[in-house]
Write an enzyme that holds these catalytic residues in place. Structure first.
Site, short mmCIF file in Angstrom:
data_model
loop_
_atom_site.label_atom_id
_atom_site.label_comp_id
_atom_site.label_asym_id
_atom_site.label_seq_id
_atom_site.Cartn_x
_atom_site.Cartn_y
_atom_site.Cartn_z
N LYS A 56 37.49 39.28 43.22
CA LYS A 56 37.08 39.77 44.55
C LYS A 56 36.68 38.60 45.45
O LYS A 56 37.03 38.57 46.63
CB LYS A 56 35.92 40.76 44.41
CG LYS A 56 36.35 42.10 43.84
CD LYS A 56 35.16 43.03 43.66
CE LYS A 56 35.61 44.37 43.09
NZ LYS A 56 34.49 45.31 42.91
N ALA A 72 31.16 41.39 43.17
CA ALA A 72 30.52 42.07 42.04
C ALA A 72 31.40 43.23 41.58
O ALA A 72 32.17 43.79 42.37
CB ALA A 72 29.13 42.58 42.44
N ASP A 73 31.28 43.54 40.32
CA ASP A 73 31.99 44.70 39.79
C ASP A 73 31.12 45.34 38.71
O ASP A 73 30.52 44.65 37.90
CB ASP A 73 33.32 44.27 39.19
CG ASP A 73 34.24 45.46 39.01
OD1 ASP A 73 34.82 45.91 40.01
OD2 ASP A 73 34.35 45.97 37.88
N THR A 74 31.04 46.67 38.74
CA THR A 74 30.15 47.38 37.83
C THR A 74 30.92 48.37 36.97
O THR A 74 31.81 49.07 37.49
CB THR A 74 29.07 48.15 38.63
OG1 THR A 74 28.35 47.21 39.44
CG2 THR A 74 28.09 48.87 37.72
N GLY A 109 29.21 42.45 36.76
CA GLY A 109 29.58 41.04 36.85
C GLY A 109 29.32 40.59 38.28
O GLY A 109 29.63 41.31 39.23
#
Lengths: 199, 118
Positions: A56, A72-74, A109
């Protein structure tokens, strides 16, 4: 002499991450990255969220000459399997049934890049969340509110989904989508400071 | 309490003001807290009004309607340089205050927040 102001760019379409940065008082831009969010074969949930966060950041970094890009990635993880965003109502129901009465992990992350130097830092945060038992009727009623759409694990802890949560171990903001202590640490690692971006 | 608003934006090439062309962004939630609108009266006096205290704001007129139903026609109204909204599709988006032509609160009880400051 005061520190020069840092421009922050949030590489995420998530309104909750935007809200967290707004609460911090940061002056920032939002850019929606166009990345493939699918998990690769053999990739652990930790590797997956960190790779997605870096992707991203790198997807939006070209549009700027200076500043710090945040990605960010969840995912929600249960039985070692990541639950991303539900594809439809049936998918959301399957996810919520799996989460009812049990502990699960929420992993986010976070990646940052300082554009001027190209310095990059990435790490992940893990929080454990326990749900009470959920009946089919309340699951269906919750899905009908529309809240599970676009939420990893088909629930929003900051919304009506908070009714399902009985215990939490770890950082709360991580469950919302952006663990601020981790973000603060990573931003410092690349030589910047969240306070230098305050409005 | 957060409200939802139907937001219309000026087309990028359009001149601002009456008769200008706009496009609808649809119904959005405002993520930015305490959005203060600068209202300039015809005598040059300016004051701040919280967006929460308005049910409708039309910068093409310019005109705004308060939560107690009072319609005010000031010389101009200015929104903050940047406002974050959540679109109907669930995506965050930054909007420049100057881009906003019209904003209308959707649903809920529009009267009686009890915080009229003018």
């Amino acid at each position: 002499m005061s520190e020069p102001k840092t421009r922050f760019i949030l590489a995420s379409a998530s309104p909750r991450r935007t809200e967290i940065l707004t609460t911090l008082g940061l002056d920032f831009d939002v850019r929606v990255p166009d990345v493939d969010e699918r998990q690769l074969p053999g990739e652990s949930p930790q590797q997956y969220v960190m790779r997605a966060a870096v992707a991203k950041v790198r997807a939006v970094v070209n549009g700027y000459r200076a500043g710090v890009v945040i990605g960010a990635d969840t995912v929600v993880v249960i039985d070692g399997q990541p639950l991303g965003k539900p594809g439809d109502a049936a998918d959301a129901k399957r996810m919520l049934r799996a989460l009812g009465g049990r502990w699960h992990a929420v992993m986010t992350g976070v990646a940052v890049q300082r554009i001027e130097t190209g310095d990059e830092a990435v790490d992940f945060e893990k929080t454990l969340v326990r749900f009470r038992d959920l009946g089919d009727e309340e699951i269906e009623a919750y899905i009908a509110t529309g809240e599970p759409v676009d939420k990893a694990g088909a629930y929003a802890i900051q919304g009506r989904g908070m009714l399902f949560v009985t215990e939490i171990a770890g950082n709360y903001q991580n469950v919302v989508g952006l663990p601020v202590p981790l973000l603060d640490r990573l931003v410092r690692q690349i030589g910047a400071n969240l306070r230098s971006g305050e409005e | 309490m957060s409200f939802s608003y139907d937001i219309e934006l000026y087309l990028p090439t359009a001149l601002h003001g009456a008769g200008s062309q706009t496009e609808s962004l649809g119904v959005c939630k405002i993520i930015t807290r305490n959005v203060f609108v600068t209202v300039t009266e015809h005598n040059g006096d300016a004051h701040l009004v919280l967006l929460d205290e308005m049910t409708e704001l039309d910068r093409t007129q310019p005109r705004y309607v308060t939560v107690i139903g009072k319609t005010v026609f000031p010389r101009r109204v200015d929104l903050p340089s940047k406002i974050f909204v959540e679109t109907a599709a669930g995506q965050a988006r930054a909007i420049n205050g100057d881009q906003i032509a019209r904003i209308v609160r959707q649903g809920g009880d529009s009267r009686g927040t009890g915080r009229i400051s003018f």
